[in-house]
Design a protein around this motif. Structure first.
Motif, mmCIF file in Angstrom:
data_model
loop_
_atom_site.group_PDB
_atom_site.id
_atom_site.type_symbol
_atom_site.label_atom_id
_atom_site.label_comp_id
_atom_site.label_asym_id
_atom_site.label_seq_id
_atom_site.Cartn_x
_atom_site.Cartn_y
_atom_site.Cartn_z
ATOM 1 N N ALA A 60 0.833 -1.210 0.000
ATOM 2 C CA ALA A 60 0.000 0.000 0.000
ATOM 3 C C ALA A 60 0.861 1.251 0.000
ATOM 4 N N GLN A 153 -8.165 -2.258 -2.737
ATOM 5 C CA GLN A 153 -6.710 -2.413 -2.807
ATOM 6 C C GLN A 153 -6.295 -2.874 -4.202
ATOM 7 N N ARG A 156 -6.201 -0.018 -6.487
ATOM 8 C CA ARG A 156 -4.985 0.791 -6.331
ATOM 9 C C ARG A 156 -3.828 0.190 -7.112
ATOM 10 N N ARG A 285 -14.337 10.462 -4.416
ATOM 11 C CA ARG A 285 -13.017 9.866 -4.151
ATOM 12 C C ARG A 285 -12.642 9.994 -2.677
ATOM 13 N N ALA A 286 -13.003 11.128 -2.082
ATOM 14 C CA ALA A 286 -12.719 11.296 -0.655
ATOM 15 C C ALA A 286 -13.526 10.294 0.165
ATOM 16 N N ALA A 289 -11.976 6.871 -0.125
ATOM 17 C CA ALA A 289 -10.781 6.741 0.723
ATOM 18 C C ALA A 289 -11.179 6.625 2.193
ATOM 19 N N ALA A 290 -12.187 7.412 2.591
ATOM 20 C CA ALA A 290 -12.625 7.361 3.995
ATOM 21 C C ALA A 290 -13.159 5.972 4.344
ATOM 22 N N GLU A 292 -12.295 3.180 2.951
ATOM 23 C CA GLU A 292 -11.152 2.263 3.019
ATOM 24 C C GLU A 292 -10.435 2.373 4.357
ATOM 25 N N ILE A 293 -10.149 3.619 4.751
ATOM 26 C CA ILE A 293 -9.441 3.834 6.024
ATOM 27 C C ILE A 293 -10.262 3.269 7.171
ATOM 28 N N ILE A 296 -10.151 -0.494 7.363
ATOM 29 C CA ILE A 296 -8.860 -0.980 7.871
ATOM 30 C C ILE A 296 -8.753 -0.722 9.374
ATOM 31 N N LEU B 314 -11.049 11.398 10.203
ATOM 32 C CA LEU B 314 -11.181 10.469 9.081
ATOM 33 C C LEU B 314 -11.280 11.243 7.765
ATOM 34 N N LEU B 317 -7.863 12.623 6.748
ATOM 35 C CA LEU B 317 -6.960 11.577 6.279
ATOM 36 C C LEU B 317 -7.374 11.083 4.895
ATOM 37 N N ALA B 318 -8.693 11.014 4.645
ATOM 38 C CA ALA B 318 -9.166 10.589 3.328
ATOM 39 C C ALA B 318 -8.633 11.529 2.249
ATOM 40 N N VAL B 321 -5.108 10.596 1.453
ATOM 41 C CA VAL B 321 -5.008 9.361 0.666
ATOM 42 C C VAL B 321 -5.347 9.651 -0.799
ATOM 43 N N VAL B 322 -6.383 10.445 -1.033
ATOM 44 C CA VAL B 322 -6.761 10.784 -2.408
ATOM 45 C C VAL B 322 -5.603 11.481 -3.118
ATOM 46 N N PRO B 328 -3.922 3.993 2.732
ATOM 47 C CA PRO B 328 -5.009 3.784 3.702
ATOM 48 C C PRO B 328 -4.552 3.109 4.991
ATOM 49 N N ALA B 331 -2.889 5.700 7.106
ATOM 50 C CA ALA B 331 -3.964 6.602 7.526
ATOM 51 C C ALA B 331 -4.781 5.984 8.659
#
Lengths: 339, 339
Positions: A60, A153, A156, A285-286, A289-290, A292-293, A296, B314, B317-318, B321-322, B328, B331
């Motif tokens: 990653a 993932q 990505r 996109r934000a 990503a949010a 995904e975070i 995880i 969050l 951080l997103a 990542v973008v 991620p 993050a």
């Protein structure tokens, strides 16, 4: 090209791919080779991600600086509407336009996922020798939430490997169409005539996730009725009726004969411009990503809960509490800090 | 003594206790007053613990150096076997021996829990003016896992307040007898004649948690058969058949007339000596502390999961990542560290 490459390109299940090497993995080298278009490196990276390898974090981190380029198209719809035929036609058209394409097939009934009709498999083999196409099934796994976990993932990996467009194909039943809409920049919902799909789709909420409605098999009886049903369902309201909102166009295709496919790509391009101009693209996109975070982080917390139970640190802290040297709250803080 | 003190002593539900002060709380002062035997301070500390007050941690820290003294007796059994009558008789006998006693009634059907038969309530009122007895119902709450959460903390309050013995009374149905066995140094299982209790108890696994079997209402027909059933059930095996293990004695009582109660206390003392000599007592206390720490740690992790969702951290951080500035996984690490 090795047999493993061909098998991976055509989405054969992991068991058919043969043994992957288990030696030391040079992640930066793998990423560099994937960025050079080496299909085997791409396959290896996705496998590391899918298997939740200990190298997941290294992968990653190495991918991050190279991501953010690919346009993600989601394709969803009920079984039988022609998703894989449409995917094949879209790949052909995108390749003709000189674009590098990735396909992630999350639909377990997809021919790309091993549940192949021979005809479709052979058709996709057209692309097997084309270094501008990478096809991967995500269906044979499904651990840890499936689509929600591994697919972002894998996206990505394909993004960093230089794909201009990634098609994510998933069957439109249950939650998966919501998940694909969360992943994709543009979500294509496919319907076909004579399946009562227009009203069914409206009921199932599938119209809410559609950025583009594709009536495939439009040469069949009932295509006009299906289009009319969809227009009627749209007239009942939804997010597209807000001021400035994107109103999903309805496009007729006969994907098996490549008819209407250029029109689909033209509407995808129009949607891309709207996403860019309205700020909705950045918002999606934000949000992606949010998610995904968050996924995880939650998985990490759940793993810690497992570690708490029966750990040696817990036994040592319990002894301190019994002796009055600390209290259970401070002990719990120290336990969590030690994990 | 204020009316509030009396109400608290007799276990009236919180709503009847009148308003508690909502001003600043001086935790060390409260603990000092509880240790001086002030019932109102004990009540306030248990309420802070039960309500999961923000001061919970301060309370736990202030109590810790003063804990580890009290002997914890668990009383469990089916409804109707005479648990509260036995508790009353045990309190009387322990007071006669000059010991300070706490009672935590976790049984929602217990007269101490507000579901009172007038006769029992009046009987416990014998102790209402006695500063050597503290009685508290834990049944009116029940949030966050009930017994598993608040009762160990309430035990710590009574322990720190100088109780020599704490009786924890809970109804013997479902999981509660397992929980009480985890809390108690010595678990008393009550049965009564004519309820088919001997065999039923064996089936329900209640014999496995018993350190002492009390056949109450032993003046009734069927007492001999009940004792015989229990002996037979014991002969079938269990943890008490291991070498050096404690074999739970069977004691007959008529708690309403205080008959057999001294014998019960003599067996409790014998069990205390066995716990001490065998190391099992230290093991039980360590396990009890470990369970407490684990429950607190897990609750903390679950709270963090709630904080993850939709937090501002969050969203920030997103964005990173973008932009490809991080991945991620890193993050998610930073998200968890920020909570």
């Amino acid at each position: 090209m090795t047999p493993e490459d061909v098998a991976v390109r055509t989405g054969a299940p992991a068991a058919l791919r043969g043994r992957r090497g288990r030696g030391a993995v040079d992640v930066p080298d793998l990423v560099a080779r994937a960025r050079d278009g080496e299909a085997r490196a791409v396959a290896r990276l996705i496998s590391l991600v899918e298997d939740a390898s200990p190298l997941l974090r290294d992968v990653a981190a190495a991918l991050a600086p190279h991501t953010g380029h690919a346009q993600v198209l989601g394709l969803t719809g009920a079984p039988g509407v022609g998703k894989s035929t449409t995917t094949t036609a879209l790949v052909r058209a995108l390749r003709a336009a000189g674009r590098r394409v990735g396909v992630l097939a999350v639909d377990p009934s997809s021919p790309f996922s091993g549940g192949a009709l021979l005809g479709d498999r052979v058709r996709m083999q057209d692309h097997a020798g084309d270094p501008g196409v990478y096809i991967r099934s995500m269906a044979s796994r499904g651990h840890l939430g499936g689509l929600a976990w591994a697919t972002p993932q894998a996206l990505r990996v394909l993004d960093a490997a230089g794909c201009d467009v990634v098609l994510v194909e998933t069957v439109g039943v249950g939650q998966s169409e919501l998940e694909i809409a969360a992943l994709a920049d543009t979500t294509l919902v496919l319907v076909a005539p004579g399946m009562g799909d227009g009203i069914q789709a409206a009921k199932a909420g599938i119209l809410e996730v559609a950025d583009l409605l594709v009536v495939n098999k439009a040469d069949r009886d009932g295509a006009d009725a299906t289009v009319r049903d969809l227009r009627y369902a749209q007239s009942l309201g939804g997010r597209h009726t807000a001021p400035g909102a994107w109103r999903p166009p309805i496009v007729r295709t006969v994907a098996a004969r490549d008819e209407g496919v250029d029109r689909v790509l033209a509407e995808v391009e129009a949607h891309r411009r709207w996403l860019s101009g309205s700020g909705e693209g950045a918002r999606r996109r934000a949000e992606r990503a949010a998610r995904e975070i968050e996924a995880i982080a939650l998985a990490g917390l759940r793993a810690r809960i497992g570690e708490v139970r029966g750990s040696a640190a817990l036994a040592a802290l319990a002894g301190e509490v019994v002796a009055g040297g600390t209290d259970p709250y401070r002990a719990a803080d120290r336990l969590l800090a030690s994990l």
